[in-house]
Design a protein around this motif. Structure first.
Motif, PDB file in Angstrom:
ATOM      1  N   GLU A 207       0.830  -1.207   0.000  1.00  0.00           N
ATOM      2  CA  GLU A 207       0.000   0.000   0.000  1.00  0.00           C
ATOM      3  C   GLU A 207       0.860   1.251   0.000  1.00  0.00           C
ATOM      4  O   GLU A 207       0.542   2.244  -0.639  1.00  0.00           O
ATOM      5  N   ARG A 208       1.983   1.187   0.701  1.00  0.00           N
ATOM      6  CA  ARG A 208       2.833   2.374   0.799  1.00  0.00           C
ATOM      7  C   ARG A 208       3.529   2.669  -0.532  1.00  0.00           C
ATOM      8  O   ARG A 208       3.591   3.805  -0.962  1.00  0.00           O
ATOM      9  N   VAL A 209       4.069   1.636  -1.192  1.00  0.00           N
ATOM     10  CA  VAL A 209       4.798   1.885  -2.439  1.00  0.00           C
ATOM     11  C   VAL A 209       3.863   1.977  -3.646  1.00  0.00           C
ATOM     12  O   VAL A 209       4.235   2.529  -4.677  1.00  0.00           O
ATOM     13  N   GLY A 210       2.659   1.428  -3.514  1.00  0.00           N
ATOM     14  CA  GLY A 210       1.672   1.557  -4.582  1.00  0.00           C
ATOM     15  C   GLY A 210       1.978   0.751  -5.835  1.00  0.00           C
ATOM     16  O   GLY A 210       1.442   1.025  -6.907  1.00  0.00           O
ATOM     17  N   ILE A 211       2.863  -0.230  -5.712  1.00  0.00           N
ATOM     18  CA  ILE A 211       3.203  -1.052  -6.877  1.00  0.00           C
ATOM     19  C   ILE A 211       2.196  -2.196  -6.990  1.00  0.00           C
ATOM     20  O   ILE A 211       1.705  -2.700  -5.972  1.00  0.00           O
ATOM     21  N   THR A 212       1.869  -2.564  -8.218  1.00  0.00           N
ATOM     22  CA  THR A 212       0.980  -3.701  -8.440  1.00  0.00           C
ATOM     23  C   THR A 212       1.727  -4.987  -8.112  1.00  0.00           C
ATOM     24  O   THR A 212       2.825  -5.209  -8.600  1.00  0.00           O
ATOM     25  N   PHE A 213       1.128  -5.809  -7.256  1.00  0.00           N
ATOM     26  CA  PHE A 213       1.743  -7.066  -6.850  1.00  0.00           C
ATOM     27  C   PHE A 213       0.961  -8.220  -7.467  1.00  0.00           C
ATOM     28  O   PHE A 213      -0.263  -8.227  -7.429  1.00  0.00           O
ATOM     29  N   ILE A 214       1.689  -9.189  -7.993  1.00  0.00           N
ATOM     30  CA  ILE A 214       1.047 -10.453  -8.363  1.00  0.00           C
ATOM     31  C   ILE A 214       1.770 -11.546  -7.607  1.00  0.00           C
ATOM     32  O   ILE A 214       2.982 -11.684  -7.718  1.00  0.00           O
ATOM     33  N   MET A 215       0.996 -12.287  -6.819  1.00  0.00           N
ATOM     34  CA  MET A 215       1.603 -13.312  -5.982  1.00  0.00           C
ATOM     35  C   MET A 215       1.097 -14.679  -6.401  1.00  0.00           C
ATOM     36  O   MET A 215      -0.076 -14.844  -6.691  1.00  0.00           O
ATOM     37  N   VAL A 216       2.017 -15.634  -6.443  1.00  0.00           N
ATOM     38  CA  VAL A 216       1.634 -17.007  -6.695  1.00  0.00           C
ATOM     39  C   VAL A 216       1.683 -17.736  -5.371  1.00  0.00           C
ATOM     40  O   VAL A 216       2.606 -17.536  -4.583  1.00  0.00           O
ATOM     41  N   SER A 217       0.655 -18.528  -5.101  1.00  0.00           N
ATOM     42  CA  SER A 217       0.632 -19.209  -3.817  1.00  0.00           C
ATOM     43  C   SER A 217      -0.166 -20.500  -3.925  1.00  0.00           C
ATOM     44  O   SER A 217      -1.034 -20.642  -4.769  1.00  0.00           O
ATOM     45  N   HIS A 218       0.167 -21.435  -3.050  1.00  0.00           N
ATOM     46  CA  HIS A 218      -0.677 -22.625  -2.964  1.00  0.00           C
ATOM     47  C   HIS A 218      -1.431 -22.599  -1.637  1.00  0.00           C
ATOM     48  O   HIS A 218      -2.217 -23.477  -1.344  1.00  0.00           O
ATOM     49  N   ASP A 219      -1.163 -21.539  -0.870  1.00  0.00           N
ATOM     50  CA  ASP A 219      -1.734 -21.440   0.471  1.00  0.00           C
ATOM     51  C   ASP A 219      -2.931 -20.497   0.426  1.00  0.00           C
ATOM     52  O   ASP A 219      -2.793 -19.292   0.272  1.00  0.00           O
ATOM     53  N   GLN A 220      -4.128 -21.064   0.552  1.00  0.00           N
ATOM     54  CA  GLN A 220      -5.328 -20.243   0.389  1.00  0.00           C
ATOM     55  C   GLN A 220      -5.472 -19.200   1.493  1.00  0.00           C
ATOM     56  O   GLN A 220      -5.891 -18.080   1.236  1.00  0.00           O
ATOM     57  N   GLU A 221      -5.056 -19.570   2.700  1.00  0.00           N
ATOM     58  CA  GLU A 221      -5.177 -18.639   3.816  1.00  0.00           C
ATOM     59  C   GLU A 221      -4.361 -17.385   3.542  1.00  0.00           C
ATOM     60  O   GLU A 221      -4.816 -16.263   3.720  1.00  0.00           O
ATOM     61  N   GLU A 222      -3.122 -17.636   3.046  1.00  0.00           N
ATOM     62  CA  GLU A 222      -2.189 -16.566   2.717  1.00  0.00           C
ATOM     63  C   GLU A 222      -2.785 -15.625   1.660  1.00  0.00           C
ATOM     64  O   GLU A 222      -2.805 -14.417   1.836  1.00  0.00           O
ATOM     65  N   SER A 223      -3.328 -16.195   0.597  1.00  0.00           N
ATOM     66  CA  SER A 223      -3.815 -15.304  -0.464  1.00  0.00           C
ATOM     67  C   SER A 223      -5.125 -14.637  -0.068  1.00  0.00           C
ATOM     68  O   SER A 223      -5.400 -13.510  -0.464  1.00  0.00           O
ATOM     69  N   MET A 224      -5.944 -15.312   0.758  1.00  0.00           N
ATOM     70  CA  MET A 224      -7.181 -14.667   1.228  1.00  0.00           C
ATOM     71  C   MET A 224      -6.841 -13.461   2.098  1.00  0.00           C
ATOM     72  O   MET A 224      -7.486 -12.422   2.006  1.00  0.00           O
ATOM     73  N   THR A 225      -5.840 -13.600   2.945  1.00  0.00           N
ATOM     74  CA  THR A 225      -5.482 -12.513   3.861  1.00  0.00           C
ATOM     75  C   THR A 225      -4.967 -11.296   3.118  1.00  0.00           C
ATOM     76  O   THR A 225      -5.291 -10.167   3.461  1.00  0.00           O
ATOM     77  N   MET A 226      -4.150 -11.523   2.093  1.00  0.00           N
ATOM     78  CA  MET A 226      -3.411 -10.412   1.517  1.00  0.00           C
ATOM     79  C   MET A 226      -4.034  -9.794   0.275  1.00  0.00           C
ATOM     80  O   MET A 226      -3.802  -8.633  -0.004  1.00  0.00           O
ATOM     81  N   SER A 227      -4.814 -10.572  -0.464  1.00  0.00           N
ATOM     82  CA  SER A 227      -5.121 -10.137  -1.830  1.00  0.00           C
ATOM     83  C   SER A 227      -6.339  -9.253  -1.951  1.00  0.00           C
ATOM     84  O   SER A 227      -7.277  -9.341  -1.161  1.00  0.00           O
ATOM     85  N   THR A 228      -6.319  -8.411  -2.987  1.00  0.00           N
ATOM     86  CA  THR A 228      -7.536  -7.730  -3.401  1.00  0.00           C
ATOM     87  C   THR A 228      -8.392  -8.701  -4.187  1.00  0.00           C
ATOM     88  O   THR A 228      -9.603  -8.759  -4.013  1.00  0.00           O
TER      89      THR A 228
END
Lengths: 384, 317
Positions: free
Chosen positions: A201-222
């Motif tokens: 949020e601070r740097v405002g860069i678009t992030f694309i994350m690959v994950s197999h951990d659903q909890e992780e991606s639910m917590t962080m992603s838009t």
């Protein structure tokens, strides 16, 4: 929705803004490795400032997709646009994209400072600016004190921060994260998740994350894209993916779910009635499915939506969505317990209950005869 | 009482001498028996005086009377080394040729090692076999083969003549050139194998990370691949340089009468002149000369390793 509130800002959900142009466009991209399609005719639009997750099991093609965005792989067919520029065949060293590797890939022969400065040195920037930016980004990830350390002198969590700093320092248009938290322990993972979001949020860069951990991606992603067999099964914000999965695959992949095969009896504008062999009662769902009667469907219901009551307390006051069984097993997870209930026809139904009181004081226990029921608004009709 | 002392000794050794001791003792015994003791013998001979007889030197220890033992150390052999510039020139020649061969091996060997390390796993074993394959033929025969290739009527001259590039056969054999080719050819595998091992160990994601950060392939090669393969480059260079210094067979077979190399000088002193003391002095002198590059290179190697795996390293952004 947009017509209802014209002044609405789409800061947190840019994909809903009809005027917004996607920042990253993946158009009909396929990648074939020796006859197997790792990515199969995949299209995806990602908007500026998003924290986008690609979620899938191993071998689903998510890493290949990420590597194509980084430029390490060239698509067999299809196009990739970043900020409206065709980057399909641009080599990685000419892309405004940086990647944080799963192994962190820190150069072992360079100190933390040299690692972070490496990317800036390629741009032939003046020394003073390089120094300033390196210090700035190390400050951001709270690693300033370690600037002269070598990578092997750092812990896993510290290496992860350096890797993040190294990929952020070039201020890319897009940052790719390959399983960024996979090698951290649980506590550190939870803390780092929040930090990653804060930094993003601070740097405002678009992030694309690959994950197999659903909890992780639910917590962080838009938004999350669920991938399977080289294709995207569903794209949406975490709550949408969880509450309204569009297929049995997504419903099963994200969290756990009880599924019942059935046939549509009645499809009205505000409810659907479904007959299932594994349920003594008819199933009622309080939204329309627009499926003709007679069609076979699957009804899903999340375990935490299932209520449990002892048979000795009498039948709950519902006419749909109930069944009975015997408590076969209790999975005690501390905050919640998952009750495994066996029904008369041998079905195992899961119900999650918060541990409001200690397990030993729970009213329902092993071998108890219980009723299970849920509200019509909590069921999901799945056709595929 | 005696039993008690015996028991104490036994328990002392039992505590002190672990099985690890025996593991280390084995190579140490080997080095002691077959390197250190022969070295002392050579050292002794180098200080003795030449004589006609068997053995062709006088003992350095003599009994002068009942309780007197005289040591006669003849350092003249060493003066001889310095006084006659033959030996100095031979050592310098050897150093130069060794360095040349090492650089040639590095230039030829690095790309080969790189190609093998980059090949698919299926071919890597095959390619490595091909590097090692010449070892299955006798070293001597392989050197002889070069005589056939480089002689006046050899392969190279014949082809060049037939193609009309030259009019008279070139003198390729019995030159510094042919000796360098011979040494480079024979020691090339010793360069390729260690470099291959260190290239093989480089995590491919490090190269990807460099590309990702904007470094072009050429720069990535110099900034990431070469520094990370430095341990292999250094041990390969040592493995080529050190034995090529003392090389005797190759200069003898491929070199001319003017090819002065220390190994050959040593052979001549020992077998032709039968001057064992001077031969001993040459051997010791060579060893001293060799110790310097070895210590220097080991120091560099340690530094490289420390930079990669250990303590400190300064930031120079």
């Amino acid at each position: 929705m947009a017509s209802k509130s014209p002044k609405r800002s789409y800061k947190f959900d840019p994909w809903l803004d009809p005027k917004n142009r996607p920042y990253i466009r993946i158009e009909n991209v396929s990648k074939e490795f020796d006859g197997t399609m790792a990515v199969n005719n995949l299209s995806l639009s990602i908007y500026q400032g998003e924290f986008f997750s690609i979620l899938g099991g191993s071998g689903c093609g998510k890493t290949t997709l990420l590597r194509m965005l980084a430029g390490f792989e060239t698509p067999t067919s299809g196009k990739i646009y970043i900020d409206d520029i065709d980057m399909t065949t641009t080599p990685p060293y000419e892309r405004p994209v940086n990647m944080m590797f799963q192994s962190y890939a820190l150069f072992p022969h360079m100190s933390v400072g040299q690692n972070v400065a490496f990317g800036l040195k390629q741009e032939k920037l003046p020394k003073a600016e390089i120094k300033e930016r390196v210090e700035g980004v190390l400050d951001l990830v709270q690693m300033s004190a370690f600037i002269n350390r070598m990578p092997h002198q750092l812990s896993g969590g510290q290496r992860q921060r350096v890797a993040l700093a190294r990929s952020l320092v070039k201020q890319p248009k897009l940052l790719l994260l390959d399983e960024p938290l996979a090698s951290l322990d649980k506590k550190l993972k939870e803390r780092t998740q929040l930090e990653l979001v804060t930094i993003q949020e601070r740097v405002g860069i678009t992030f694309i994350m690959v994950s197999h951990d659903q909890e992780e991606s639910m917590t962080m992603s838009t938004r999350i894209a669920v991938m399977n067999e080289g294709q995207i099964k569903q794209v949406g914000p975490p709550h949408e993916i969880y509450e309204f999965p569009n297929s049995r695959f997504v419903a099963d992949f994200i969290g756990s779910i009880n599924m019942f095969e059935g046939i549509i009896l009645e499809d009205a504008s505000d409810h659907v009635i479904i007959q299932s062999d594994s349920m003594p009662s008819e199933l009622c769902i309080s939204h329309s499915a627009t499926i003709p009667p007679g069609a076979s469907v699957t009804v899903g219901v999340r375990p935490e939506k299932v209520k449990i009551s002892k048979m000795s307390h009498g039948k709950p006051d519902v006419s749909y969505n109930y069944t009975s069984g015997i408590v076969d097993d209790i999975e005690y997870l501390g905050d919640v317990s998952i009750y495994h209930v066996l029904t008369a026809n041998g079905r195992r139904i899961l119900a999650t209950l918060p541990n409001l009181v200690r397990l030993t004081e729970q009213p329902v226990t092993w071998e108890d005869k219980v009723y299970l029921y849920w509200q019509p608004e909590n069921g999901i009709v799945l056709t595929v | 009482m005696i039993l008690k002392i015996f028991w104490r000794l036994f328990s002392f050794f039992k505590r002190r001498i672990s099985s690890r001791f025996f593991v280390i003792a084995l190579p140490f015994t080997w080095v002691l028996l077959f390197f250190f003791i022969p070295f002392l013998l050579v050292l002794k001979i180098s200080f003795s005086e030449l004589t006609v007889g068997i053995p062709p030197y006088l003992p350095i220890m003599e009994r002068m009377g009942e309780d007197v033992i005289a040591f006669k150390l003849n350092i003249g052999n060493y003066f001889y080394l310095v006084w006659d510039d033959l030996y100095i020139r031979a050592i310098l020649n050897s150093l130069g040729l060794g360095a040349l061969a090492t650089i040639a091996c590095l230039i030829i060997g690095f790309p080969m090692a790189y190609a093998i390390a980059r090949a698919s796993l299926k071919y890597q074993t095959l390619l490595l076999m091909m590097v090692i394959l010449p070892f299955w033929t006798s070293f001597l025969i392989r050197v002889y083969a070069w005589i056939g290739i480089l002689s006046y009527h050899g392969v190279v001259n014949t082809v060049l003549l037939k193609l009309g590039i030259i009019e008279a056969p070139l003198r390729l054999l019995n030159t510094i050139f042919s000796v360098s080719i011979g040494i480079t050819y024979c020691y090339l595998p010793f360069m390729i194998l260690p470099i291959y091992v260190s290239l093989q160990k480089i995590d491919p994601s490090l190269l990807e990370a460099a590309y990702d950060l904007g470094s072009r392939p050429f720069r990535t090669f110099w900034k990431v691949t070469v520094p990370l393969s430095m341990p292999g480059i250094i041990s390969g260079s040592l493995l080529v340089f050190i034995p090529s210094l003392g090389e005797f067979v190759i200069p003898d077979l491929l070199g001319g009468s003017d090819t002065l190399m220390i190994g050959r000088v040593l052979w001549n002193e020992f077998f032709v002149n039968r001057d064992w003391p001077v031969a001993g002095a040459v051997a010791i002198g060579m060893l001293v000369f060799l110790v310097f590059p070895i210590v220097l290179l080991q120091y560099i190697q340690k530094n490289v390793q420390r930079d990669q795996m250990g303590e400190g390293g300064q930031m120079n952004a």
